[in-house]
Design a protein around this motif. Structure first.
Motif, PDB file in Angstrom:
ATOM      1  N   VAL A  79      39.155  44.538  47.073  1.00  0.00           N
ATOM      2  CA  VAL A  79      38.024  43.793  46.511  1.00  0.00           C
ATOM      3  C   VAL A  79      36.971  44.788  46.034  1.00  0.00           C
ATOM      4  CG1 VAL A  79      36.152  42.151  46.996  1.00  0.00           C
ATOM      5  CG2 VAL A  79      38.394  41.804  48.040  1.00  0.00           C
ATOM      6  N   PHE A  80      36.360  44.493  44.883  1.00  0.00           N
ATOM      7  CA  PHE A  80      35.242  45.290  44.400  1.00  0.00           C
ATOM      8  C   PHE A  80      33.960  44.572  44.772  1.00  0.00           C
ATOM      9  CE2 PHE A  80      32.196  46.889  41.244  1.00  0.00           C
ATOM     10  CZ  PHE A  80      32.429  48.247  41.345  1.00  0.00           C
TER      11      PHE A  80
ATOM     12  N   ALA B 299      38.798  45.191  34.803  1.00  0.00           N
ATOM     13  CA  ALA B 299      39.970  45.601  34.028  1.00  0.00           C
ATOM     14  C   ALA B 299      41.116  46.034  34.937  1.00  0.00           C
ATOM     15  CB  ALA B 299      39.594  46.737  33.075  1.00  0.00           C
ATOM     16  N   CYS B 300      40.776  46.493  36.139  1.00  0.00           N
ATOM     17  CA  CYS B 300      41.801  46.850  37.134  1.00  0.00           C
ATOM     18  C   CYS B 300      42.344  45.612  37.843  1.00  0.00           C
ATOM     19  CB  CYS B 300      41.226  47.817  38.172  1.00  0.00           C
ATOM     20  SG  CYS B 300      40.850  49.465  37.544  1.00  0.00           S
ATOM     21  N   GLY B 301      41.738  44.464  37.589  1.00  0.00           N
ATOM     22  CA  GLY B 301      42.200  43.225  38.199  1.00  0.00           C
ATOM     23  C   GLY B 301      41.660  42.953  39.584  1.00  0.00           C
ATOM     24  N   LEU B 302      40.598  43.662  39.973  1.00  0.00           N
ATOM     25  CA  LEU B 302      40.060  43.469  41.314  1.00  0.00           C
ATOM     26  C   LEU B 302      39.205  42.196  41.397  1.00  0.00           C
ATOM     27  CD1 LEU B 302      38.854  46.976  42.584  1.00  0.00           C
ATOM     28  CD2 LEU B 302      40.603  45.523  43.595  1.00  0.00           C
ATOM     29  N   PRO B 303      39.414  41.349  42.400  1.00  0.00           N
ATOM     30  CA  PRO B 303      38.455  40.275  42.670  1.00  0.00           C
ATOM     31  C   PRO B 303      37.108  40.918  42.993  1.00  0.00           C
ATOM     32  CG  PRO B 303      40.457  39.999  43.971  1.00  0.00           C
ATOM     33  CD  PRO B 303      40.524  41.366  43.373  1.00  0.00           C
ATOM     34  N   CYS B 304      36.017  40.276  42.584  1.00  0.00           N
ATOM     35  CA  CYS B 304      34.697  40.892  42.732  1.00  0.00           C
ATOM     36  C   CYS B 304      33.746  39.999  43.525  1.00  0.00           C
ATOM     37  CB  CYS B 304      34.092  41.164  41.356  1.00  0.00           C
ATOM     38  SG  CYS B 304      35.100  42.246  40.310  1.00  0.00           S
TER      39      CYS B 304
ATOM     40  N   ARG C   1      41.574  36.202  53.616  1.00  0.00           N
ATOM     41  CA  ARG C   1      42.565  35.283  54.168  1.00  0.00           C
ATOM     42  C   ARG C   1      43.504  34.663  53.128  1.00  0.00           C
ATOM     43  NH1 ARG C   1      37.898  32.359  57.857  1.00  0.00           N
ATOM     44  NH2 ARG C   1      37.834  33.943  59.534  1.00  0.00           N
ATOM     45  N   SER C   2      43.148  34.738  51.855  1.00  0.00           N
ATOM     46  CA  SER C   2      43.947  34.052  50.840  1.00  0.00           C
ATOM     47  C   SER C   2      44.442  35.002  49.755  1.00  0.00           C
ATOM     48  CB  SER C   2      43.132  32.923  50.195  1.00  0.00           C
ATOM     49  OG  SER C   2      43.867  32.316  49.160  1.00  0.00           O
ATOM     50  N   LYS C   3      45.700  35.354  49.843  1.00  0.00           N
ATOM     51  CA  LYS C   3      46.317  36.165  48.796  1.00  0.00           C
ATOM     52  C   LYS C   3      46.368  35.385  47.492  1.00  0.00           C
ATOM     53  CE  LYS C   3      50.451  38.813  47.626  1.00  0.00           C
ATOM     54  NZ  LYS C   3      51.812  39.247  48.049  1.00  0.00           N
ATOM     55  N   GLU C   4      46.531  34.084  47.586  1.00  0.00           N
ATOM     56  CA  GLU C   4      46.609  33.227  46.399  1.00  0.00           C
ATOM     57  C   GLU C   4      45.317  33.331  45.573  1.00  0.00           C
ATOM     58  OE1 GLU C   4      47.139  29.136  47.305  1.00  0.00           O
ATOM     59  OE2 GLU C   4      47.614  28.573  45.243  1.00  0.00           O
ATOM     60  N   VAL C   5      44.172  33.298  46.249  1.00  0.00           N
ATOM     61  CA  VAL C   5      42.897  33.418  45.545  1.00  0.00           C
ATOM     62  C   VAL C   5      42.764  34.795  44.914  1.00  0.00           C
ATOM     63  CG1 VAL C   5      40.373  33.435  45.799  1.00  0.00           C
ATOM     64  CG2 VAL C   5      41.740  31.733  47.010  1.00  0.00           C
ATOM     65  N   ARG C   6      43.186  35.831  45.626  1.00  0.00           N
ATOM     66  CA  ARG C   6      43.110  37.202  45.094  1.00  0.00           C
ATOM     67  C   ARG C   6      43.970  37.339  43.841  1.00  0.00           C
ATOM     68  NH1 ARG C   6      43.924  38.659  50.575  1.00  0.00           N
ATOM     69  NH2 ARG C   6      45.878  39.755  50.104  1.00  0.00           N
ATOM     70  N   VAL C   7      45.155  36.780  43.863  1.00  0.00           N
ATOM     71  CA  VAL C   7      46.052  36.865  42.701  1.00  0.00           C
ATOM     72  C   VAL C   7      45.457  36.108  41.516  1.00  0.00           C
ATOM     73  CG1 VAL C   7      48.304  36.166  41.800  1.00  0.00           C
ATOM     74  CG2 VAL C   7      48.146  37.239  44.057  1.00  0.00           C
ATOM     75  N   PHE C   8      44.897  34.931  41.778  1.00  0.00           N
ATOM     76  CA  PHE C   8      44.273  34.142  40.711  1.00  0.00           C
ATOM     77  C   PHE C   8      43.136  34.921  40.055  1.00  0.00           C
ATOM     78  CE2 PHE C   8      40.778  31.284  39.497  1.00  0.00           C
ATOM     79  CZ  PHE C   8      41.398  30.542  38.505  1.00  0.00           C
ATOM     80  N   MET C   9      42.274  35.519  40.886  1.00  0.00           N
ATOM     81  CA  MET C   9      41.134  36.265  40.344  1.00  0.00           C
ATOM     82  C   MET C   9      41.583  37.548  39.661  1.00  0.00           C
ATOM     83  SD  MET C   9      38.130  35.661  43.186  1.00  0.00           S
ATOM     84  CE  MET C   9      37.392  34.024  43.366  1.00  0.00           C
TER      85      MET C   9
ATOM     86  N   ILE D 294      41.548  40.438  34.522  1.00  0.00           N
ATOM     87  CA  ILE D 294      42.258  41.185  33.486  1.00  0.00           C
ATOM     88  C   ILE D 294      42.057  40.514  32.132  1.00  0.00           C
ATOM     89  CG2 ILE D 294      44.563  41.787  32.644  1.00  0.00           C
ATOM     90  CD1 ILE D 294      45.328  42.383  35.559  1.00  0.00           C
ATOM     91  N   GLN D 295      42.083  39.180  32.110  1.00  0.00           N
ATOM     92  CA  GLN D 295      41.840  38.448  30.864  1.00  0.00           C
ATOM     93  C   GLN D 295      40.410  38.650  30.369  1.00  0.00           C
ATOM     94  OE1 GLN D 295      42.767  34.441  31.997  1.00  0.00           O
ATOM     95  NE2 GLN D 295      44.988  34.714  31.848  1.00  0.00           N
ATOM     96  N   ARG D 296      39.434  38.482  31.266  1.00  0.00           N
ATOM     97  CA  ARG D 296      38.023  38.570  30.875  1.00  0.00           C
ATOM     98  C   ARG D 296      37.627  39.972  30.421  1.00  0.00           C
ATOM     99  NH1 ARG D 296      34.258  34.749  31.975  1.00  0.00           N
ATOM    100  NH2 ARG D 296      32.629  36.310  32.267  1.00  0.00           N
ATOM    101  N   SER D 297      38.263  40.992  30.982  1.00  0.00           N
ATOM    102  CA  SER D 297      37.887  42.366  30.636  1.00  0.00           C
ATOM    103  C   SER D 297      38.082  42.665  29.155  1.00  0.00           C
ATOM    104  CB  SER D 297      38.680  43.358  31.490  1.00  0.00           C
ATOM    105  OG  SER D 297      40.060  43.345  31.165  1.00  0.00           O
ATOM    106  N   HIS D 298      38.950  41.915  28.483  1.00  0.00           N
ATOM    107  CA  HIS D 298      39.200  42.159  27.060  1.00  0.00           C
ATOM    108  C   HIS D 298      38.016  41.748  26.182  1.00  0.00           C
ATOM    109  CE1 HIS D 298      43.397  43.541  27.172  1.00  0.00           C
ATOM    110  NE2 HIS D 298      43.526  42.745  28.214  1.00  0.00           N
ATOM    111  N   ASP D 299      37.065  41.015  26.744  1.00  0.00           N
ATOM    112  CA  ASP D 299      35.854  40.670  25.997  1.00  0.00           C
ATOM    113  C   ASP D 299      34.883  41.843  25.923  1.00  0.00           C
ATOM    114  OD1 ASP D 299      36.795  38.068  25.689  1.00  0.00           O
ATOM    115  OD2 ASP D 299      35.729  37.333  27.473  1.00  0.00           O
TER     116      ASP D 299
END
Length: 374
Positions: free
Chosen positions: A276-277, A295-300, A338-346, A351-356
């Protein structure tokens, strides 16, 4: 040959302006840089020399109250009198103020004046003193500014409604090289071993100077409250609060969970080794470090302030928390723990948002801004 003057208080700030320098150079400008050249990054100086930049040492001080800035004022005045500049682009509070005061005379003779505000010192929640000092100065100086560039929505809306620049523009920061960041490969386990982090530890990462504004203390207190030795907190950066943060962690019993990594050239690799960042700053413009983490895909998990709220949408690509609110921070952090699912979603959303926020996007905007004035 046309001449452009780039002004900023601190020499190392110029690393964020290389793309602008290239744009001007490719437009046929002879480029001059005026800054204090204190503790310069030698790699940056070599790059400036390779670009053929003409450097001028101006004795700027970061503190607006420093008497040294009187000297800087006269140095700038002498420089602008000697050189016939067609364009002035200034950055940073002190450099931006002094340069525009001096430039009033030369603007009347045709020099174009551009100022990029990398985060006004007055903002929602700022101390009253900031509003009393900085707001009237910036409002007055906007009258002598052809293009005022802002890098976050709050600053843009305020400048557009309240200030008097001929034009007010929004640009999404200085831009990041998303493709280069995403191409970096790292052996996560090996990098963690190098840092002293266990492969099963939950690693929180911050990037930024060790100072009061970056507010690292709130994360140390949060880690201490949770009492989980598997949660580690690493910070890439140097600064005056190093000893204080170490002593605080010792006092709270989490010294073994705090990793002050100092200046690093492998920040992207460390980002890709973290979970996490975290970015708990009290004030930001639009953080490059946060954009790179995205851009690294880290949840923040970031403080609920201007700039951060431009980049992070709560519960979408990260979480927002109130400045200094340890309990709120921990609630958000535990969701990610506690939630890998949330981390993967974020991860995917960031990664998508960083392209803006790519360099290409900022280049297009700056080309239009320079193009209107060149």
């Amino acid at each position: 040959m046309k001449k452009a003057l780039i002004v900023c208080t601190i020499v190392n700030f110029l690393k964020f302006e290389i793309n602008d320098l290239l744009l001007l150079k490719n437009s046929g400008y002879e480029i001059h840089c005026a800054t204090n050249f204190s503790h310069p990054d030698m790699e940056l100086l070599n790059e400036l020399n390779m670009l053929g930049i003409v450097n001028h040492k101006i004795d700027f001080a970061r503190s607006p109250c420093s008497k040294t800035n009187i000297t800087a004022y006269y140095q700038l005045k002498q420089l602008m009198e000697y050189e016939d500049f067609d364009l002035l682009h200034c950055h940073t509070p002190v450099g931006g103020v002094l340069a525009r005061i001096v430039a009033r005379k030369y603007r009347k003779k045709g020099m174009r004046v551009i100022y990029t505000a990398h985060g006004f010192h007055f903002y929602a929640g700022a101390p009253l003193l900031n509003w009393l000092i900085y707001y009237p100065i910036e409002k007055w100086l906007s009258r002598f500014t052809d293009v005022l560039i802002t890098i976050n929505n709050e600053d843009y809306q305020r400048a557009k409604k309240k200030f008097h620049a001929k034009e007010t523009k929004y640009i999404p920061g200085v831009g990041i090289d998303v493709e280069k960041i995403q191409a970096v490969q790292v052996d996560r386990e090996k990098k963690r071993e190098e840092l002293g982090i266990g492969k099963d530890d939950f690693l929180l990462l911050s990037v930024g100077e060790l100072n009061k504004n970056k507010n690292h203390e709130v994360v140390i207190r949060a880690v201490a409250e949770l009492g989980d030795p598997k949660i580690k907190y690493a910070i890439c950066g140097q600064g005056p609060l190093k000893e204080y943060l170490e002593e605080l962690a010792e006092k709270l019993g989490v010294r073994n969970q705090l990793f002050l990594l100092g200046f690093r050239t492998d920040v992207i690799e460390i980002c890709k080794s973290a979970d996490v960042f975290v970015f708990p700053s009290k004030r930001e413009g639009l953080s490059v470090a946060l954009m790179e983490a995205m851009a690294c895909g880290l949840p923040c998990i970031v403080s609920k302030i201007r700039g951060n709220m431009d980049l992070v949408v709560d519960k979408e690509n990260g979480f927002l928390f109130g400045i200094g609110n340890v309990d709120e921070f921990n609630k958000k952090m535990l969701i990610l723990l506690r939630s890998k699912e949330v981390r993967v979603f974020m991860n995917k959303r960031n990664i998508q948002r960083s392209h803006d926020y790519t360099i290409e996007n900022t280049k297009k905007i700056m080309c239009a801004i320079y193009g209107e004035k060149i």
